[in-house]
Design a protein around this motif. Structure first.
Motif, PDB file in Angstrom:
ATOM      1  N   PHE A  75       0.836  -1.194   0.087  1.00  0.00           N
ATOM      2  CA  PHE A  75       0.019   0.159  -0.385  1.00  0.00           C
ATOM      3  C   PHE A  75       0.659   0.955   0.081  1.00  0.00           C
ATOM      4  CE2 PHE A  75      -1.690   3.713   2.243  1.00  0.00           C
ATOM      5  CZ  PHE A  75      -2.904   3.804   2.126  1.00  0.00           C
ATOM      6  N   LEU A  76       1.796   1.126   0.589  1.00  0.00           N
ATOM      7  CA  LEU A  76       2.818   2.009   0.812  1.00  0.00           C
ATOM      8  C   LEU A  76       3.399   2.531  -0.777  1.00  0.00           C
ATOM      9  CD1 LEU A  76       4.347   1.661   4.304  1.00  0.00           C
ATOM     10  CD2 LEU A  76       2.982   3.961   3.859  1.00  0.00           C
ATOM     11  N   GLU A 257      10.484   5.196  14.774  1.00  0.00           N
ATOM     12  CA  GLU A 257       8.804   5.254  15.504  1.00  0.00           C
ATOM     13  C   GLU A 257       8.136   5.656  14.316  1.00  0.00           C
ATOM     14  OE1 GLU A 257       9.065   9.052  17.261  1.00  0.00           O
ATOM     15  OE2 GLU A 257      11.183   8.230  19.143  1.00  0.00           O
ATOM     16  N   ALA A 258       7.391   6.330  13.091  1.00  0.00           N
ATOM     17  CA  ALA A 258       6.665   6.124  11.929  1.00  0.00           C
ATOM     18  C   ALA A 258       6.710   4.911  12.148  1.00  0.00           C
ATOM     19  CB  ALA A 258       6.996   7.200  11.533  1.00  0.00           C
ATOM     20  N   LEU A 259       7.148   4.203  11.783  1.00  0.00           N
ATOM     21  CA  LEU A 259       7.214   3.312  10.950  1.00  0.00           C
ATOM     22  C   LEU A 259       6.328   1.847  11.376  1.00  0.00           C
ATOM     23  CD1 LEU A 259      11.386   1.553   9.500  1.00  0.00           C
ATOM     24  CD2 LEU A 259       8.747   2.211   7.937  1.00  0.00           C
ATOM     25  N   VAL A 260       6.924   1.627  13.321  1.00  0.00           N
ATOM     26  CA  VAL A 260       5.884   1.230  14.537  1.00  0.00           C
ATOM     27  C   VAL A 260       4.540   1.743  14.834  1.00  0.00           C
ATOM     28  CG1 VAL A 260       5.595   1.155  16.698  1.00  0.00           C
ATOM     29  CG2 VAL A 260       8.031   0.577  15.445  1.00  0.00           C
ATOM     30  N   LYS A 261       4.336   2.929  14.400  1.00  0.00           N
ATOM     31  CA  LYS A 261       2.969   3.479  14.116  1.00  0.00           C
ATOM     32  C   LYS A 261       1.899   2.938  12.954  1.00  0.00           C
ATOM     33  CE  LYS A 261       3.282   8.316  16.553  1.00  0.00           C
ATOM     34  NZ  LYS A 261       3.822   9.154  16.653  1.00  0.00           N
ATOM     35  N   VAL A 262       3.001   3.273  11.442  1.00  0.00           N
ATOM     36  CA  VAL A 262       2.234   1.926  10.367  1.00  0.00           C
ATOM     37  C   VAL A 262       2.012   0.574  10.588  1.00  0.00           C
ATOM     38  CG1 VAL A 262       2.803   4.578   9.203  1.00  0.00           C
ATOM     39  CG2 VAL A 262       3.735   2.222   8.782  1.00  0.00           C
ATOM     40  N   LEU A 295       6.820   7.974   7.783  1.00  0.00           N
ATOM     41  CA  LEU A 295       6.981   8.810   8.099  1.00  0.00           C
ATOM     42  C   LEU A 295       6.045  10.139   7.554  1.00  0.00           C
ATOM     43  CD1 LEU A 295       8.730  10.393  10.377  1.00  0.00           C
ATOM     44  CD2 LEU A 295      10.464  11.670   8.504  1.00  0.00           C
ATOM     45  N   GLY A 296       5.845  10.403   6.608  1.00  0.00           N
ATOM     46  CA  GLY A 296       4.519  11.141   5.941  1.00  0.00           C
ATOM     47  C   GLY A 296       3.326  11.463   6.834  1.00  0.00           C
ATOM     48  N   VAL A 297       2.975   9.903   6.499  1.00  0.00           N
ATOM     49  CA  VAL A 297       1.797   9.604   7.114  1.00  0.00           C
ATOM     50  C   VAL A 297       1.034   9.711   8.224  1.00  0.00           C
ATOM     51  CG1 VAL A 297       0.422   7.757   7.865  1.00  0.00           C
ATOM     52  CG2 VAL A 297       1.294   7.381   5.269  1.00  0.00           C
ATOM     53  N   ALA A 298       2.543   9.511   8.792  1.00  0.00           N
ATOM     54  CA  ALA A 298       2.804   9.860  10.856  1.00  0.00           C
ATOM     55  C   ALA A 298       3.183  11.347  10.925  1.00  0.00           C
ATOM     56  CB  ALA A 298       4.287   9.097  11.175  1.00  0.00           C
ATOM     57  N   THR A 304      -4.351   5.508  11.074  1.00  0.00           N
ATOM     58  CA  THR A 304      -5.227   4.447  11.048  1.00  0.00           C
ATOM     59  C   THR A 304      -5.695   4.710   9.900  1.00  0.00           C
ATOM     60  OG1 THR A 304      -6.615   7.036  11.920  1.00  0.00           O
ATOM     61  CG2 THR A 304      -5.625   5.405  13.472  1.00  0.00           C
ATOM     62  N   GLU A 305      -5.858   5.951   8.863  1.00  0.00           N
ATOM     63  CA  GLU A 305      -6.298   5.915   7.574  1.00  0.00           C
ATOM     64  C   GLU A 305      -6.229   4.669   6.428  1.00  0.00           C
ATOM     65  OE1 GLU A 305      -7.559   9.844   5.786  1.00  0.00           O
ATOM     66  OE2 GLU A 305      -7.293  10.207   8.273  1.00  0.00           O
ATOM     67  N   ILE A 306      -5.169   4.046   7.184  1.00  0.00           N
ATOM     68  CA  ILE A 306      -4.443   2.991   5.773  1.00  0.00           C
ATOM     69  C   ILE A 306      -5.215   1.988   6.063  1.00  0.00           C
ATOM     70  CG2 ILE A 306      -2.400   1.005   5.732  1.00  0.00           C
ATOM     71  CD1 ILE A 306      -0.813   3.212   6.846  1.00  0.00           C
ATOM     72  N   PRO A 307      -5.867   1.030   4.188  1.00  0.00           N
ATOM     73  CA  PRO A 307      -6.490   0.308   4.167  1.00  0.00           C
ATOM     74  C   PRO A 307      -6.711  -1.004   5.117  1.00  0.00           C
ATOM     75  CG  PRO A 307      -6.442   1.577   2.692  1.00  0.00           C
ATOM     76  CD  PRO A 307      -5.141   1.968   3.558  1.00  0.00           C
ATOM     77  N   PRO A 308      -7.404  -1.262   6.020  1.00  0.00           N
ATOM     78  CA  PRO A 308      -7.592  -2.529   6.715  1.00  0.00           C
ATOM     79  C   PRO A 308      -6.676  -3.675   6.000  1.00  0.00           C
ATOM     80  CG  PRO A 308      -9.897  -2.226   6.525  1.00  0.00           C
ATOM     81  CD  PRO A 308      -8.880  -1.127   5.495  1.00  0.00           C
ATOM     82  N   GLN A 309      -6.155  -4.395   6.250  1.00  0.00           N
ATOM     83  CA  GLN A 309      -5.493  -6.072   5.304  1.00  0.00           C
ATOM     84  C   GLN A 309      -6.164  -7.250   6.005  1.00  0.00           C
ATOM     85  OE1 GLN A 309      -2.644  -4.015   3.568  1.00  0.00           O
ATOM     86  NE2 GLN A 309      -3.606  -2.144   4.481  1.00  0.00           N
TER      87      GLN A 309
END
Length: 309
Positions: A75-76, A257-262, A295-298, A304-309
Motif C-alpha cells: 500500500f505504501l 517511530e513512524a514505521l511502528v506507528k503504521v 514518516l509522511g503518514v505518521a 489509522t486511515e491505512i486500509p485494513p489488511q
C-alpha cells in the motif's frame, strides 16, 4: 452385623492407591524442578519458579513474515498512499497539472534530496516544508541544481533577492534565514565541486566521501545551517539513488517511530526483507520510499486511515 461390601472397599482402595501415585509423581516433578533450578543457579542462569500468569514470558516473535506487513508495504508503495502523506489542506493541483516535482516525487536527484533535507530541517511544519519544496523545485524558480540558487541571490529592483521572493511565494516561516542558508548550501556545492557534471548527481560529494556515511556527514556539516537533522534526512533519502548504495540500509530514530506507528517493524533489515518479499523490482529505491511515506503518514497523523489488511 451387616455384611461387608467388598466392592466399595476395593473402590476406596483403588482411589487411595491412585491418589498416592499422583502425589508421588507430583513430588518427583517438584524434585526435578528443584534440581533443575539448582543447576541453573550454579551456572549463572535465572531460577525458574512454578509457571503462573504473571511469570510467564511473552511468546518470542516469529521469524515468519506477517502477510499483513507485506500488504502495508504494498500500500505504501502504491499511488493511493500519497494522499495520506500530503497535508489535508495542501493544494497540489497546480503542480500535478504540469507534472511538477514535490517532496515525494520518485526520481529526485541527490542535489534535490539535499535541498529537501535543508528545508525540512528548519523549525517549520511538515506542511510548510512540503509547500516550500514544491515552490522552489518548479517554475519559475527551478532550483534543481546549485547555480540557479546562486543566481537568485542577486537583488531585484525592489531591493529583495529572488531567494527571499521565493520564500515569500511559498508562504513559509523564517524566510530570511532559510533563503540565506540555501544560498550557503549552493555556494558550498559549487566551491567544493560536489556537482561536477552540473546535473544534480552530487558525484563530487560521492567521490570526496568515498561513499562512506561518516564522511558524507562530516563534509555536509561544514555548511552553515546543515546539522544532524538535515544529514539524517539526506542520508535516508539519497540511499535510494543509484551510486549511493553504500549508505544504506539506514533508518533514523524519527522514521523508526513512524514505521511502528503504521504497523511495520522499525528495524532496517526487517523492512528491507518485507520490501523484497513484496515483489519489488528495485528494493533499495522502494526501501527509501517506504521510509518517507511512513514518516509522511505518521506526521499527518493518518496511520489509522491505512486500509485494513
Amino acid at each position: 452385623m451387616p455384611p461387608k461390601q467388598p466392592h466399595q472397599r476395593n473402590t476406596r482402595a483403588v482411589a487411595t492407591h491412585a491418589s498416592k501415585d499422583a502425589l508421588k509423581k507430583e513430588n518427583e516433578a517438584n524434585e526435578d524442578t528443584e534440581t533443575s533450578n539448582e543447576a541453573q543457579a550454579k551456572s549463572g542462569g535465572k531460577r525458574k519458579g512454578p509457571p503462573s500468569v504473571e511469570n510467564q514470558e511473552p511468546p518470542t516473535k516469529s521469524t515468519k513474515t506477517s502477510s499483513s506487513e507485506i500488504d502495508i508495504i504494498k500500500f505504501l508503495l502504491s499511488p493511493g498512499a500519497l494522499s495520506l502523506c500530503q497535508g489535508r489542506k495542501t493544494d497540489v493541483s497546480q503542480f500535478d497539472a504540469k507534472s511538477g516535482k514535490d517532496y515525494f516525487s520518485p526520481d529526485l536527484t541527490p542535489f534535490e534530496h539535499l535541498l529537501c533535507a535543508a528545508i525540512l530541517s528548519r523549525p517549520i511544519s511538515h506542511v510548510l516544508g512540503q509547500r516550500t519544496i514544491r515552490t522552489v523545485l518548479n517554475d519559475p524558480w527551478n532550483w534543481n541544481t546549485a547555480q540557479p540558487i546562486i543566481d537568485a541571490g542577486k537583488e531585484n529592483q525592489e531591493g529583495k533577492t529572488e531567494r527571499l521572493k521565493a520564500m515569500e511565494e511559498a508562504r513559509t516561516q523564517h524566510r530570511q534565514k532559510t533563503a540565506a542558508e540555501l544560498g550557503a548550501l549552493a555556494v558550498a556545492v559549487i566551491d567544493e565541486k560536489w556537482d561536477e557534471r552540473e546535473d544534480g548527481s552530487l558525484d563530487g560529494l560521492l567521490e570526496a566521501s568515498e561513499g562512506k556515511e561518516r564522511e558524507v556527514r562530516r563534509l555536509l556539516k561544514k555548511i552553515k545551517g546543515i546539522g544532524d537533522t538535515a544529514v539524517d534526512i539526506f542520508v535516508r533519502r539519497v540511499q535510494g539513488c543509484k551510486g549511493w548504495e553504500t549508505l544504506g540500509w539506514f533508518v533514523d530514530s524519527k522514521t523508526e517511530e513512524a514505521l511502528v506507528k503504521v504497523g511495520l517493524p522499525g528495524d532496517a533489515e526487517d523492512v528491507k526483507k518485507l520490501v523484497e518479499e513484496s515483489g519489488s523490482e528495485n528494493v533499495r529505491r522502494d526501501f527509501a520510499r517506504v521510509l518517507e511515506r511512513s514518516l509522511g503518514v505518521a506526521l499527518e497523523g493518518r496511520e489509522t486511515e491505512i486500509p485494513p489488511q
